[in-house]
Design an enzyme around this catalytic site. Structure first.
Site, PDB file in Angstrom:
ATOM      1  N   ALA A 268       7.917   6.791   3.926  1.00  0.00           N
ATOM      2  CA  ALA A 268       8.976   6.721   2.911  1.00  0.00           C
ATOM      3  C   ALA A 268      10.016   7.816   3.149  1.00  0.00           C
ATOM      4  CB  ALA A 268       8.376   6.841   1.513  1.00  0.00           C
TER       5      ALA A 268
ATOM      6  N   ARG B 268       4.116   6.570  -7.406  1.00  0.00           N
ATOM      7  CA  ARG B 268       5.232   5.729  -6.950  1.00  0.00           C
ATOM      8  C   ARG B 268       6.011   5.115  -8.110  1.00  0.00           C
ATOM      9  NH1 ARG B 268       4.774   3.503  -1.530  1.00  0.00           N
ATOM     10  NH2 ARG B 268       3.191   4.680  -0.461  1.00  0.00           N
TER      11      ARG B 268
ATOM     12  N   ARG C  16      -7.735   2.835  -1.918  1.00  0.00           N
ATOM     13  CA  ARG C  16      -6.919   3.798  -2.666  1.00  0.00           C
ATOM     14  C   ARG C  16      -7.442   3.907  -4.089  1.00  0.00           C
ATOM     15  NH1 ARG C  16      -0.914   1.542  -1.166  1.00  0.00           N
ATOM     16  NH2 ARG C  16      -0.143   3.612  -0.774  1.00  0.00           N
TER      17      ARG C  16
HETATM   18  P1  FAD Z   1       8.895  -1.748   0.259  1.00  0.00           P
HETATM   19  O1  FAD Z   1       8.357  -0.685  -0.609  1.00  0.00           O
HETATM   20  O2  FAD Z   1       7.946  -2.705   0.885  1.00  0.00           O
HETATM   21  O3  FAD Z   1       9.965  -2.538  -0.607  1.00  0.00           O
HETATM   22  C1  FAD Z   1      10.484  -3.773  -0.177  1.00  0.00           C
HETATM   23  C2  FAD Z   1      11.102  -4.492  -1.370  1.00  0.00           C
HETATM   24  O4  FAD Z   1      11.725  -5.687  -0.898  1.00  0.00           O
HETATM   25  C3  FAD Z   1      10.064  -4.924  -2.400  1.00  0.00           C
HETATM   26  O5  FAD Z   1      10.557  -4.639  -3.691  1.00  0.00           O
HETATM   27  C4  FAD Z   1       9.909  -6.418  -2.155  1.00  0.00           C
HETATM   28  O6  FAD Z   1       9.555  -7.130  -3.327  1.00  0.00           O
HETATM   29  C5  FAD Z   1      11.323  -6.778  -1.687  1.00  0.00           C
HETATM   30  N1  FAD Z   1      11.354  -7.963  -0.825  1.00  0.00           N
HETATM   31  C6  FAD Z   1      10.534  -8.252   0.225  1.00  0.00           C
HETATM   32  N2  FAD Z   1      10.878  -9.416   0.790  1.00  0.00           N
HETATM   33  C7  FAD Z   1      11.963  -9.883   0.110  1.00  0.00           C
HETATM   34  C8  FAD Z   1      12.780 -11.044   0.227  1.00  0.00           C
HETATM   35  N3  FAD Z   1      12.558 -11.978   1.178  1.00  0.00           N
HETATM   36  N4  FAD Z   1      13.814 -11.203  -0.641  1.00  0.00           N
HETATM   37  C9  FAD Z   1      14.059 -10.272  -1.614  1.00  0.00           C
HETATM   38  N5  FAD Z   1      13.293  -9.155  -1.786  1.00  0.00           N
HETATM   39  C10 FAD Z   1      12.269  -8.955  -0.924  1.00  0.00           C
HETATM   40  N6  FAD Z   1       5.141   7.190   2.971  1.00  0.00           N
HETATM   41  C11 FAD Z   1       5.353   8.496   2.693  1.00  0.00           C
HETATM   42  O7  FAD Z   1       6.464   9.010   2.944  1.00  0.00           O
HETATM   43  N7  FAD Z   1       4.379   9.276   2.147  1.00  0.00           N
HETATM   44  C12 FAD Z   1       3.142   8.774   1.866  1.00  0.00           C
HETATM   45  O8  FAD Z   1       2.286   9.505   1.343  1.00  0.00           O
HETATM   46  C13 FAD Z   1       2.875   7.420   2.166  1.00  0.00           C
HETATM   47  N8  FAD Z   1       1.653   6.894   1.912  1.00  0.00           N
HETATM   48  C14 FAD Z   1       1.415   5.596   2.255  1.00  0.00           C
HETATM   49  C15 FAD Z   1       0.123   5.082   2.055  1.00  0.00           C
HETATM   50  C16 FAD Z   1      -0.158   3.770   2.418  1.00  0.00           C
HETATM   51  C17 FAD Z   1      -1.559   3.249   2.261  1.00  0.00           C
HETATM   52  C18 FAD Z   1       0.879   2.940   2.943  1.00  0.00           C
HETATM   53  C19 FAD Z   1       0.609   1.498   3.326  1.00  0.00           C
HETATM   54  C20 FAD Z   1       2.163   3.439   3.131  1.00  0.00           C
HETATM   55  C21 FAD Z   1       2.434   4.777   2.804  1.00  0.00           C
HETATM   56  N9  FAD Z   1       3.699   5.326   3.001  1.00  0.00           N
HETATM   57  C22 FAD Z   1       3.926   6.636   2.727  1.00  0.00           C
HETATM   58  C23 FAD Z   1       4.807   4.512   3.527  1.00  0.00           C
HETATM   59  C24 FAD Z   1       5.719   4.045   2.388  1.00  0.00           C
HETATM   60  O9  FAD Z   1       4.913   3.426   1.409  1.00  0.00           O
HETATM   61  C25 FAD Z   1       6.765   3.065   2.887  1.00  0.00           C
HETATM   62  O10 FAD Z   1       7.424   3.622   4.010  1.00  0.00           O
HETATM   63  C26 FAD Z   1       7.814   2.766   1.816  1.00  0.00           C
HETATM   64  O11 FAD Z   1       7.207   2.380   0.603  1.00  0.00           O
HETATM   65  C27 FAD Z   1       8.721   1.643   2.289  1.00  0.00           C
HETATM   66  O12 FAD Z   1       9.684   1.378   1.303  1.00  0.00           O
HETATM   67  P2  FAD Z   1      10.676   0.153   1.469  1.00  0.00           P
HETATM   68  O13 FAD Z   1      11.524   0.169   0.248  1.00  0.00           O
HETATM   69  O14 FAD Z   1      11.342   0.194   2.794  1.00  0.00           O
HETATM   70  O15 FAD Z   1       9.750  -1.141   1.471  1.00  0.00           O
END
Ligand code: FAD
Length: 442
Positions: free
Chosen positions: A345, A120, A214
């Site tokens: 993701a 990641r 993990r």
């Molecule tokens: P996040 O990665 O949670 O990013 C959110 C961002 O917002 C962060 O930087 C945080 O600091 C910021 N933030 C939060 N609140 C605030 C606030 N109030 N103000 C300002 N900033 C804020 N998906 C796949 O496609 N393939 C996989 O193999 C896979 N494996 C996974 C394994 C596990 C164990 C888990 C739990 C998930 C997995 N996923 C996988 C899912 C994937 O990790 C998520 O769907 C993806 O990371 C979500 O990205 P995001 O940017 O939407 O959220």
């Protein structure tokens, strides 16, 4: 590229926020990213991307795709190129390093891309240079957004924990599973104050009664346990109430291990604010008692201190809408899922491709809510299907849904994965654009 006559705030700089920023930049939309952390960062774990996600990256931005390809690792063996996972009996005592002794129960072969995965943090490092200079502000933890319910063209105001504020013509909530923008959205949809806890609680993720260990294991150690074939290619180890995934990352230097446990116990912290708790390798070994020497051997190679990650999701609290006015949620903020399809993701990146393509056609800020409505109509069904289907998939892998009916499990998993892999995203975007045109004409 003509610059659009509006400026948007992107809350959150994870995979969704950064992919969206890069995609909007390409389409002439100016933005500021507000990230609560002191810098962009991702956890030290692998993430798998299916062919649908890779195709979505291409639509988002060629540079994004090129960045992913630079850090992506696929199954090493030519014979495994189109394989997502070999599915093995994790409880078997047969040694994995003698493949003829431990044949797969079935093989999930689905799409042209097989299993593509990356570290990641490495992927994030590829994305950051694609952002225009000065487009991100750090240490900005969003607390609330005002003006969401007003119809006029006044800017929305973002209020941050440090007491500062910022304005934007629209707010794109990419703040992940613990989303603050989701609470703001639900309050606005229900016309209540965003401190009304009874309503806001209905928008919170709930515990799926699964958690995960993990680990990143040096490939040399993995080979010592699993042999070459089972280390260099993606494997899914099934068992009762437990399962594990192993796949290579870091161009084959490291094996990513994800070991899932189902438990009737509540998660100790009760809510999604604390998703990780400290644990040890011995805890993991204890939890996997009854598994064979392959999974136990690998767990034995993990670091002595391992975190436990709770798997929360929005399956019990699906949002009725991803947007209200000029506030729109994207990625996990809108549809946090358990990871059993390995596609959370990927769905975030599909969201980004659709939203960026819609926003790229807009001519005025008044059109923003209409684009968000078209985005919601295009994406919500598929995104929420993933959340529900992911829970079902884990129950299939853990012999909870269909027992040890491996043929039935294989058929059902194949059908569910095909729905993810085989989307025609170009067609889906074309339909969303037609829908937007229709809505704009009303
Ligand atoms: P996040 O990665 O949670 O990013 C959110 C961002 O917002 C962060 O930087 C945080 O600091 C910021 N933030 C939060 N609140 C605030 C606030 N109030 N103000 C300002 N900033 C804020 N998906 C796949 O496609 N393939 C996989 O193999 C896979 N494996 C996974 C394994 C596990 C164990 C888990 C739990 C998930 C997995 N996923 C996988 C899912 C994937 O990790 C998520 O769907 C993806 O990371 C979500 O990205 P995001 O940017 O939407 O959220």
């Amino acid at each position: 590229m003509t610059a659009k006559p509006f400026h948007v705030a992107i809350v959150g700089g994870g995979i969704t926020g950064l992919a969206l920023a890069i995609s909007l930049h390409k389409r002439g939309v100016s933005f500021t990213i507000y990230e609560q952390a002191a810098a962009f960062g991702e956890i030290g774990a692998g993430v798998g991307m299916h062919a649908n996600a890779v195709r979505a990256m291409k639509i988002c931005d060629e540079g994004l795709l090129a960045g992913f390809e630079r850090v992506a690792t696929r199954n090493a063996w030519a014979s495994k190129k189109d394989v997502w996972f070999d599915v093995l009996d994790g409880t078997s005592t047969e040694p994995a390093n003698i493949p003829e002794k431990l044949a797969p129960l079935f093989i999930l072969t689905g799409h042209e891309d097989g299993h593509a995965a990356c570290h990641r943090a490495r992927f994030l490092e590829e994305m950051v240079p694609l952002l225009p200079a000065g487009s991100a502000q750090f240490g900005k933890r969003l607390v609330s957004v005002t003006g969401v319910e007003e119809d006029g063209g006044n800017p929305l105001t973002l209020v941050f924990e440090d007491g500062t504020t910022a304005q934007a013509d629209a707010v794109l909530g990419c703040d992940g599973i613990k989303s603050r923008t989701r609470a703001v959205l639900v309050a606005a949809l229900n016309k209540v104050d965003n401190k009304d806890n009874a309503i806001i609680d209905k928008a919170k993720p709930t515990y799926s009664h699964k958690f995960v260990y993990r680990g990143l294991i040096p490939m040399v150690d993995a080979v010592a346990v699993l042999g070459e074939e089972r280390s260099a290619n993606a494997m899914l180890w099934m068992g009762p109430d437990r399962h594990a995934l192993t796949f290579p990352v870091n161009h084959g230097q490291t094996l990513n291990l994800v070991a899932f446990v189902t438990t009737p116990e509540p998660w100790p912290s009760q809510d999604a604010q604390q998703l990780t708790l400290p644990a040890t390798r011995d805890d993991a070994l204890r939890d996997f008692a009854g598994f064979g020497p392959n999974v136990l051997g690998l767990l034995g190679k993990a670091a002595p201190q391992m975190d436990r990650w709770a798997l929360f999701d929005l399956a019990e609290h699906p949002l009725p809408q991803f947007y209200k006015g000029r506030l729109c949620l994207v990625g996990d903020a809108a549809h946090a899922s358990t990871p059993h399809h390995g596609a959370g993701a990927g769905m975030c990146i599909e969201d980004v491709a659709v939203l960026a393509e819609l926003m790229g056609t807009l001519k005025s800020k008044e059109e923003l809510p209409i684009a968000f409505a078209a985005f919601d109509a295009s994406r919500r069904g598929r995104d929420q299907w993933l959340v529900a289907s992911s829970r079902r998939s884990a129950d299939l892998y853990e012999w909870r849904a269909r027992g040890r009916d491996f043929a039935g499990i294989a058929d059902e998993v194949r059908a569910r994965q095909a729905y993810i892999w085989n989307i025609d995203l170009d067609k889906s975007i074309a339909r969303a654009k037609e829908d937007l045109t229709r809505r704009l004409a009303l």
